[in-house]
Design an enzyme around this catalytic site. Structure first.
Site, PDB file in Angstrom:
ATOM      1  N   GLY A   1      84.210  51.386  36.115  1.00 29.79           N
ATOM      2  CA  GLY A   1      85.059  50.217  35.902  1.00 29.79           C
ATOM      3  C   GLY A   1      84.532  48.976  36.624  1.00 29.79           C
ATOM      4  O   GLY A   1      84.815  47.857  36.206  1.00 29.79           O
TER       5      GLY A   1
ATOM      6  N   ALA B   1      86.933  52.617  38.696  1.00 28.18           N
ATOM      7  CA  ALA B   1      88.383  52.819  38.747  1.00 28.18           C
ATOM      8  C   ALA B   1      88.666  53.846  39.838  1.00 28.18           C
ATOM      9  O   ALA B   1      87.806  54.667  40.179  1.00 28.18           O
ATOM     10  CB  ALA B   1      88.879  53.310  37.397  1.00 28.18           C
TER      11      ALA B   1
ATOM     12  N   GLU C   1      80.769  57.740  34.520  1.00 24.32           N
ATOM     13  CA  GLU C   1      81.965  58.490  34.123  1.00 24.32           C
ATOM     14  C   GLU C   1      81.617  59.886  33.621  1.00 24.32           C
ATOM     15  O   GLU C   1      82.382  60.830  33.792  1.00 24.32           O
ATOM     16  CB  GLU C   1      82.735  57.725  33.024  1.00 24.32           C
ATOM     17  CG  GLU C   1      83.448  56.471  33.511  1.00 24.32           C
ATOM     18  CD  GLU C   1      82.600  55.206  33.463  1.00 24.32           C
ATOM     19  OE1 GLU C   1      81.350  55.316  33.391  1.00 24.32           O
ATOM     20  OE2 GLU C   1      83.172  54.103  33.509  1.00 24.32           O
TER      21      GLU C   1
ATOM     22  N   GLU D   1      82.103  47.543  34.303  1.00 23.71           N
ATOM     23  CA  GLU D   1      82.882  46.994  33.169  1.00 23.71           C
ATOM     24  C   GLU D   1      83.588  45.702  33.563  1.00 23.71           C
ATOM     25  O   GLU D   1      83.665  44.754  32.770  1.00 23.71           O
ATOM     26  CB  GLU D   1      83.889  48.046  32.689  1.00 23.71           C
ATOM     27  CG  GLU D   1      83.183  49.234  32.026  1.00 23.71           C
ATOM     28  CD  GLU D   1      84.116  50.393  31.746  1.00 23.71           C
ATOM     29  OE1 GLU D   1      84.953  50.726  32.623  1.00 23.71           O
ATOM     30  OE2 GLU D   1      84.029  50.982  30.658  1.00 23.71           O
TER      31      GLU D   1
HETATM   32  N1  CO8 Z   1      87.701  55.862  43.452  1.00 23.86           N
HETATM   33  C1  CO8 Z   1      88.359  56.167  44.586  1.00 23.86           C
HETATM   34  N2  CO8 Z   1      87.759  56.191  45.798  1.00 23.86           N
HETATM   35  C2  CO8 Z   1      86.473  55.890  45.852  1.00 23.86           C
HETATM   36  C3  CO8 Z   1      85.727  55.545  44.705  1.00 23.86           C
HETATM   37  C4  CO8 Z   1      86.414  55.529  43.461  1.00 23.86           C
HETATM   38  N3  CO8 Z   1      85.815  55.180  42.308  1.00 23.86           N
HETATM   39  N4  CO8 Z   1      84.450  55.276  45.079  1.00 23.86           N
HETATM   40  C5  CO8 Z   1      84.414  55.464  46.414  1.00 23.86           C
HETATM   41  N5  CO8 Z   1      85.623  55.829  46.889  1.00 23.86           N
HETATM   42  C6  CO8 Z   1      86.007  56.105  48.260  1.00 23.86           C
HETATM   43  C7  CO8 Z   1      85.516  57.479  48.694  1.00 23.86           C
HETATM   44  O1  CO8 Z   1      86.395  58.487  48.268  1.00 23.86           O
HETATM   45  C8  CO8 Z   1      85.491  57.294  50.191  1.00 23.86           C
HETATM   46  O2  CO8 Z   1      86.802  57.413  50.684  1.00 23.86           O
HETATM   47  P1  CO8 Z   1      87.151  58.436  51.884  1.00 23.86           P
HETATM   48  O3  CO8 Z   1      86.406  57.872  53.070  1.00 23.86           O
HETATM   49  O4  CO8 Z   1      88.644  58.355  52.010  1.00 23.86           O
HETATM   50  O5  CO8 Z   1      86.620  59.759  51.487  1.00 23.86           O
HETATM   51  C9  CO8 Z   1      85.083  55.859  50.374  1.00 23.86           C
HETATM   52  O6  CO8 Z   1      85.366  55.205  49.139  1.00 23.86           O
HETATM   53  C10 CO8 Z   1      83.601  55.692  50.667  1.00 23.86           C
HETATM   54  O7  CO8 Z   1      82.882  56.369  49.629  1.00 23.86           O
HETATM   55  P2  CO8 Z   1      81.674  57.374  49.929  1.00 23.86           P
HETATM   56  O8  CO8 Z   1      81.907  58.095  51.244  1.00 23.86           O
HETATM   57  O9  CO8 Z   1      81.477  58.224  48.731  1.00 23.86           O
HETATM   58  O10 CO8 Z   1      80.484  56.312  50.134  1.00 23.86           O
HETATM   59  P3  CO8 Z   1      78.939  56.565  49.878  1.00 23.86           P
HETATM   60  O11 CO8 Z   1      78.242  55.357  50.415  1.00 23.86           O
HETATM   61  O12 CO8 Z   1      78.511  57.886  50.360  1.00 23.86           O
HETATM   62  O13 CO8 Z   1      78.775  56.612  48.270  1.00 23.86           O
HETATM   63  C11 CO8 Z   1      79.184  55.829  46.011  1.00 23.86           C
HETATM   64  C12 CO8 Z   1      79.036  55.462  47.515  1.00 23.86           C
HETATM   65  C13 CO8 Z   1      77.842  56.304  45.480  1.00 23.86           C
HETATM   66  C14 CO8 Z   1      79.631  54.573  45.297  1.00 23.86           C
HETATM   67  C15 CO8 Z   1      80.240  56.950  45.872  1.00 23.86           C
HETATM   68  O14 CO8 Z   1      81.406  56.563  46.571  1.00 23.86           O
HETATM   69  C16 CO8 Z   1      80.635  57.226  44.439  1.00 23.86           C
HETATM   70  O15 CO8 Z   1      79.909  57.899  43.745  1.00 23.86           O
HETATM   71  N6  CO8 Z   1      81.813  56.745  44.023  1.00 23.86           N
HETATM   72  C17 CO8 Z   1      82.348  57.022  42.695  1.00 23.86           C
HETATM   73  C18 CO8 Z   1      81.635  56.188  41.623  1.00 23.86           C
HETATM   74  C19 CO8 Z   1      82.182  56.518  40.252  1.00 23.86           C
HETATM   75  O16 CO8 Z   1      82.110  57.643  39.785  1.00 23.86           O
HETATM   76  N7  CO8 Z   1      82.764  55.503  39.606  1.00 23.86           N
HETATM   77  C20 CO8 Z   1      83.329  55.656  38.274  1.00 23.86           C
HETATM   78  C21 CO8 Z   1      84.795  55.952  38.378  1.00 23.86           C
HETATM   79  S1  CO8 Z   1      85.518  56.289  36.802  1.00 23.86           S
HETATM   80  C22 CO8 Z   1      85.800  54.738  36.126  1.00 23.86           C
HETATM   81  O17 CO8 Z   1      85.481  53.729  36.703  1.00 23.86           O
HETATM   82  C23 CO8 Z   1      86.498  54.676  34.781  1.00 23.86           C
HETATM   83  C24 CO8 Z   1      86.626  53.239  34.298  1.00 23.86           C
HETATM   84  C25 CO8 Z   1      87.931  52.960  33.626  1.00 23.86           C
HETATM   85  C26 CO8 Z   1      88.140  51.483  33.250  1.00 23.86           C
HETATM   86  C27 CO8 Z   1      88.260  50.515  34.365  1.00 23.86           C
HETATM   87  C28 CO8 Z   1      88.583  49.113  33.882  1.00 23.86           C
HETATM   88  C29 CO8 Z   1      88.220  47.980  34.838  1.00 23.86           C
END
Ligand code: CO8
Length: 303
Positions: A154, A111, A177, A157
């Site tokens: 998400g 998400a 999460e 999921e």
């Molecule tokens: N939300 C918003 N932006 C994101 C997300 C995210 N989940 N994941 C990546 N991005 C963005 C980054 O902020 C970045 O943007 P910017 O260039 O503007 O800074 C861009 O995508 C590229 O990301 P990274 O530079 O971090 O790329 P890397 O290759 O270094 O890393 C990762 C990739 C490992 C995937 C890393 O981006 C990461 O850890 N992302 C977050 C993963 C995470 O924690 N996901 C769980 C989120 S909470 C959730 O999903 C709750 C679920 C609720 C229900 C949903 C129902 C369908």
């Protein structure tokens, strides 16, 4: 029974899709309006997804999440589009199955954290955050997730809401999460536990550490693992295979399998038996068995 295309669609809509009728604005309009809007409007354009038809006779809908700069993070706009497209696919009599995929780097990285960052409990609870994000689970047609790259939070999921999951060799599945100070909110503690068992699901949810595609296959989360560039084609092949069968009976079968997640064994077996009996009220059950006896290929009419 002879049906015109639109009357058959109306018939199918009545028989197969009652559960969808109240869950989004789009499904609140009547079946006539759905037919008319499809015939009259040109293909709708979307901001966060692309939609194509693939496979023999264009019988497979291919939905590609397309928010590359955010690694397909699931914002509200994206999820509304996915929900809308799933209803369209379910109503399209030419579509037998849907493939949902992302990019080679990310199926979906969760998400949208930036969208969630400043929400409070009231925003979530009183205004039903995530409401309607589970549209995939409400459609009758099978949905196949083709997961390359990250399927986190998400994203994992969303894949688990689908009926079949195929993975690319570099896919990573995780529920991170906990790292963000929250917990999975759309099936990560529930569907994952049913899919891979308590110990493994607990480990994934409370460490936040992802698993590889091969681990996901070994643990039963995904059906098979493929080279990334062949993944979507493999998923489409499964969709084509499903397309050789009766859409009506496929929908009944999907409902019965899904009951295994909802009901006790005794209840599930009872419902399965009733659904089995139900197939004897269809033309396609008669045609399938007659074709076998007459040593010819069945010609199903989805009725
Ligand atoms: N939300 C918003 N932006 C994101 C997300 C995210 N989940 N994941 C990546 N991005 C963005 C980054 O902020 C970045 O943007 P910017 O260039 O503007 O800074 C861009 O995508 C590229 O990301 P990274 O530079 O971090 O790329 P890397 O290759 O270094 O890393 C990762 C990739 C490992 C995937 C890393 O981006 C990461 O850890 N992302 C977050 C993963 C995470 O924690 N996901 C769980 C989120 S909470 C959730 O999903 C709750 C679920 C609720 C229900 C949903 C129902 C369908």
């Amino acid at each position: 029974m002879a049906f015109s295309v639109s009357s058959r669609l109306l018939h199918l809509h009545r028989v197969i899709r009652p559960a969808i009728v109240s869950h989004t604005n789009a499904s609140r309009v009547g079946p006539q309006a759905l037919v008319a809007s499809r015939l009259m409007s040109s293909a709708p354009s979307y901001n966060f997804v692309t939609v194509e038809k693939r496979g023999e006779g264009d019988c497979v809908g291919l939905v590609t999440l397309n928010r590359p700069k955010a690694l397909n993070a699931l914002c509200d706009g994206l999820m509304k589009e996915v929900d809308q497209i799933m209803i369209e696919m379910d109503n399209d009599p030419g579509v037998a199955a849907v493939v949902l995929t992302g990019s080679e780097k990310a199926f979906a990285a969760g998400a949208d954290i930036k969208e969630m960052q400043n929400k409070n409990f009231v925003d979530c609870y009183l205004y039903n955050f995530l409401e309607g994000w589970d549209g995939i689970t409400k459609i009758k047609k099978p949905v196949i997730a083709a997961v390359n790259g990250y399927a986190l939070g998400g994203g994992c999921e969303l894949a688990m809401m689908c009926d079949i999951i195929l993975a690319g060799e570099k896919a990573r599945f995780g529920q991170p999460e906990i790292v963000l100070g929250t917990i999975p909110g759309a099936g990560g503690t529930q569907r994952l536990t049913r899919a891979i068992g308590k110990s493994r699901a607990m480990q994934m949810c409370i460490t936040g550490d992802p698993i590889t595609a091969q681990q996901a296959k070994d643990w039963g989360l995904v059906s098979s693992v493929h080279p990334p560039d062949q993944l979507v084609a493999e998923a489409v092949k499964i969709g084509e295979r499903i397309g050789q069968h009766s859409k009506l009976i496929v929908a009944i079968c999907k409902e019965s399998v899904n009951n295994a997640f909802e009901l006790s064994l005794k209840q599930g077996l009872t419902v399965e038996k009733k659904l089995f009996y139900t197939t004897f009220a269809t033309n396609d059950r008669k045609e399938g068995m007659t074709a076998f006896v007459e040593k010819r290929k069945a010609k199903f009419s989805d009725s």
